[in-house]
Design a protein around this motif. Structure first.
Motif, PDB file in Angstrom:
ATOM      1  N   PRO A  58       0.829  -1.205   0.000  1.00 59.56           N
ATOM      2  CA  PRO A  58       0.000   0.000   0.000  1.00 59.56           C
ATOM      3  C   PRO A  58       0.866   1.259   0.000  1.00 59.56           C
ATOM      4  O   PRO A  58       1.923   1.293   0.644  1.00 59.56           O
ATOM      5  N   ARG A  59       0.414   2.266  -0.732  1.00 61.07           N
ATOM      6  CA  ARG A  59       1.190   3.505  -0.826  1.00 61.07           C
ATOM      7  C   ARG A  59       0.290   4.714  -0.635  1.00 61.07           C
ATOM      8  O   ARG A  59      -0.806   4.770  -1.186  1.00 61.07           O
ATOM      9  N   LEU A  60       0.776   5.666   0.135  1.00 65.67           N
ATOM     10  CA  LEU A  60       0.096   6.943   0.310  1.00 65.67           C
ATOM     11  C   LEU A  60       0.990   8.033  -0.266  1.00 65.67           C
ATOM     12  O   LEU A  60       2.149   8.157   0.130  1.00 65.67           O
ATOM     13  N   ILE A  61       0.453   8.799  -1.217  1.00 59.79           N
ATOM     14  CA  ILE A  61       1.199   9.907  -1.805  1.00 59.79           C
ATOM     15  C   ILE A  61       0.794  11.190  -1.083  1.00 59.79           C
ATOM     16  O   ILE A  61      -0.384  11.557  -1.064  1.00 59.79           O
ATOM     17  N   VAL A  62       1.771  11.843  -0.481  1.00 64.22           N
ATOM     18  CA  VAL A  62       1.533  13.080   0.263  1.00 64.22           C
ATOM     19  C   VAL A  62       2.090  14.253  -0.535  1.00 64.22           C
ATOM     20  O   VAL A  62       3.298  14.324  -0.775  1.00 64.22           O
ATOM     21  N   LEU A  63       1.221  15.152  -0.957  1.00 68.02           N
ATOM     22  CA  LEU A  63       1.650  16.352  -1.669  1.00 68.02           C
ATOM     23  C   LEU A  63       1.978  17.423  -0.638  1.00 68.02           C
ATOM     24  O   LEU A  63       1.074  18.058  -0.067  1.00 68.02           O
ATOM     25  N   SER A  64       3.257  17.591  -0.344  1.00 68.48           N
ATOM     26  CA  SER A  64       3.667  18.577   0.648  1.00 68.48           C
ATOM     27  C   SER A  64       3.774  19.961   0.021  1.00 68.48           C
ATOM     28  O   SER A  64       3.711  20.112  -1.202  1.00 68.48           O
ATOM     29  N   LYS A  65       3.925  20.968   0.868  1.00 63.78           N
ATOM     30  CA  LYS A  65       4.056  22.362   0.429  1.00 63.78           C
ATOM     31  C   LYS A  65       2.839  22.813  -0.380  1.00 63.78           C
ATOM     32  O   LYS A  65       2.954  23.636  -1.299  1.00 63.78           O
ATOM     33  N   SER A  66       1.675  22.265  -0.028  1.00 68.18           N
ATOM     34  CA  SER A  66       0.470  22.617  -0.775  1.00 68.18           C
ATOM     35  C   SER A  66       0.095  24.086  -0.579  1.00 68.18           C
ATOM     36  O   SER A  66      -0.640  24.655  -1.399  1.00 68.18           O
ATOM     37  N   ASP A  67       0.604  24.707   0.484  1.00 68.85           N
ATOM     38  CA  ASP A  67       0.347  26.127   0.708  1.00 68.85           C
ATOM     39  C   ASP A  67       1.041  27.003  -0.324  1.00 68.85           C
ATOM     40  O   ASP A  67       0.665  28.163  -0.516  1.00 68.85           O
ATOM     41  N   LEU A  68       2.050  26.443  -1.015  1.00 70.76           N
ATOM     42  CA  LEU A  68       2.771  27.179  -2.048  1.00 70.76           C
ATOM     43  C   LEU A  68       2.253  26.864  -3.448  1.00 70.76           C
ATOM     44  O   LEU A  68       2.647  27.525  -4.423  1.00 70.76           O
ATOM     45  N   ALA A  69       1.393  25.856  -3.562  1.00 70.66           N
ATOM     46  CA  ALA A  69       0.928  25.376  -4.866  1.00 70.66           C
ATOM     47  C   ALA A  69      -0.444  25.944  -5.226  1.00 70.66           C
ATOM     48  O   ALA A  69      -1.205  26.382  -4.359  1.00 70.66           O
ATOM     49  N   ASP A  70      -0.740  25.902  -6.507  1.00 73.07           N
ATOM     50  CA  ASP A  70      -2.032  26.332  -7.033  1.00 73.07           C
ATOM     51  C   ASP A  70      -3.102  25.365  -6.541  1.00 73.07           C
ATOM     52  O   ASP A  70      -3.082  24.184  -6.900  1.00 73.07           O
ATOM     53  N   PRO A  71      -4.053  25.821  -5.704  1.00 67.66           N
ATOM     54  CA  PRO A  71      -5.038  24.892  -5.122  1.00 67.66           C
ATOM     55  C   PRO A  71      -5.899  24.161  -6.143  1.00 67.66           C
ATOM     56  O   PRO A  71      -6.246  23.005  -5.954  1.00 67.66           O
ATOM     57  N   LYS A  72      -6.231  24.825  -7.252  1.00 71.83           N
ATOM     58  CA  LYS A  72      -7.046  24.182  -8.285  1.00 71.83           C
ATOM     59  C   LYS A  72      -6.277  23.022  -8.909  1.00 71.83           C
ATOM     60  O   LYS A  72      -6.824  21.921  -9.102  1.00 71.83           O
ATOM     61  N   LYS A  73      -5.003  23.266  -9.232  1.00 67.96           N
ATOM     62  CA  LYS A  73      -4.198  22.213  -9.846  1.00 67.96           C
ATOM     63  C   LYS A  73      -3.918  21.093  -8.846  1.00 67.96           C
ATOM     64  O   LYS A  73      -3.812  19.922  -9.236  1.00 67.96           O
ATOM     65  N   THR A  74      -3.795  21.430  -7.565  1.00 61.45           N
ATOM     66  CA  THR A  74      -3.580  20.400  -6.546  1.00 61.45           C
ATOM     67  C   THR A  74      -4.749  19.435  -6.511  1.00 61.45           C
ATOM     68  O   THR A  74      -4.567  18.217  -6.441  1.00 61.45           O
TER      69      THR A  74
END
Length: 279
Positions: free
Chosen positions: A52-68
């Protein structure tokens, strides 16, 4: 263009990760929300071995929320992976990750009574692994710096009574087949400065920003004049920020560094350099 990049400590880290896999129940892959494709190490697919794998998108506060959100949908619908976007400095986000890990373990892993769950934390350099681990452990364990290749050895970290993390050094794959992957990794600080010149990185970065985030000059520098070329952008920012050499010429090296630092810090706005392939 193929860029070779595989320092000795990264090759060693890969061998050590493979040795530990048998005792791992869940792999947590940390990626940078600003470059969700380029910051995914293809070697992790080899490491997973159907775990099992969990992908964590870190630094989401710096990223475009729509694209996230588009990337989260992509990982769920196209890759059939668990995923979550977080700000590693927000305790509430870390709590969400903990609960999701527990849910995955309940659904996918059969543990013996009183057996401790073992999670492996993997990711390329400078994606926020150390900050994530420190928040999860509620104490400073992993060294945090805004530069790549800070963690260079594995360490087991107990989290409460029933959970243990294996922190691994950030590793990259042996070579980059695409120049676009290379400059994006450089722009976010995942690889060291000497791999690409600042001029090369900023040229690609400003071209992308001008196409997909046309207000970035206004947001970051209060410049409303539409730039006509990359050299024009350097001149405008240099004048605005007072980056002058003796005699009044623009200090281009300083301007390039300012643009990179402003992008990395979020001063230019919430920006994602890649779009999820949903179609």
């Amino acid at each position: 263009m193929t860029i070779q990049w595989f320092p000795g400590h990264m090759a060693k880290a890969k061998r050590e990760i493979l040795k530990q896999l048998k005792q791992i129940h869940l792999i947590v892959e940390i990626i940078d929300a600003r470059i969700p494709f380029s910051s995914r190490n293809p070697l992790v697919d080899e490491f997973c071995q159907h775990k099992p794998r969990l992908i964590v998108l870190s630094k989401s506060d710096l990223a475009d929320p729509k694209k996230t959100q588009q990337w989260l949908s992509y990982f769920k619908e196209k890759l059939n992976c668990y995923s979550i976007a977080i700000n590693t400095h927000q305790k509430k986000d870390i709590g969400k990750v903990t609960r999701l890990c527990q849910s995955i373990m309940t659904d996918r892993v059969k543990l013996k009574k009183f057996q401790t769950s073992a999670l492996m934390i993997v990711g390329i350099p400078n994606v926020g692994k150390s900050a994530f681990i420190n928040q999860l452990a509620k104490r400073k364990i992993a060294k945090v710096e805004n530069r790549p290749a800070v963690t260079q050895r594995q360490q087991w970290i107990p989290i409460g009574n029933r959970l243990t993390l294996l922190d691994t050094p950030g590793i990259l794959w042996p070579s980059f087949e695409s120049d676009s992957i290379g400059w994006r990794l450089s722009a976010t600080g995942a690889i060291k400065k000497h791999i690409f010149s600042a001029t090369h990185i900023v040229q690609h970065l400003t071209t992308y920003l001008s196409k997909f985030y046309p207000n970035w000059l206004s947001t970051g520098y209060s410049i409303d004049t539409p730039p006509t070329a990359n050299d024009h952008i350097i001149q405008l920012i240099g004048q605005k920020r007072g980056c002058l050499l003796p005699g009044g010429a623009i200090n281009e090296e300083k301007v390039l560094d300012i643009i990179l630092q402003d992008f990395r810090s979020g001063r230019l706005g919430t920006i994602t350099l890649e779009t999820a392939p949903l179609d």
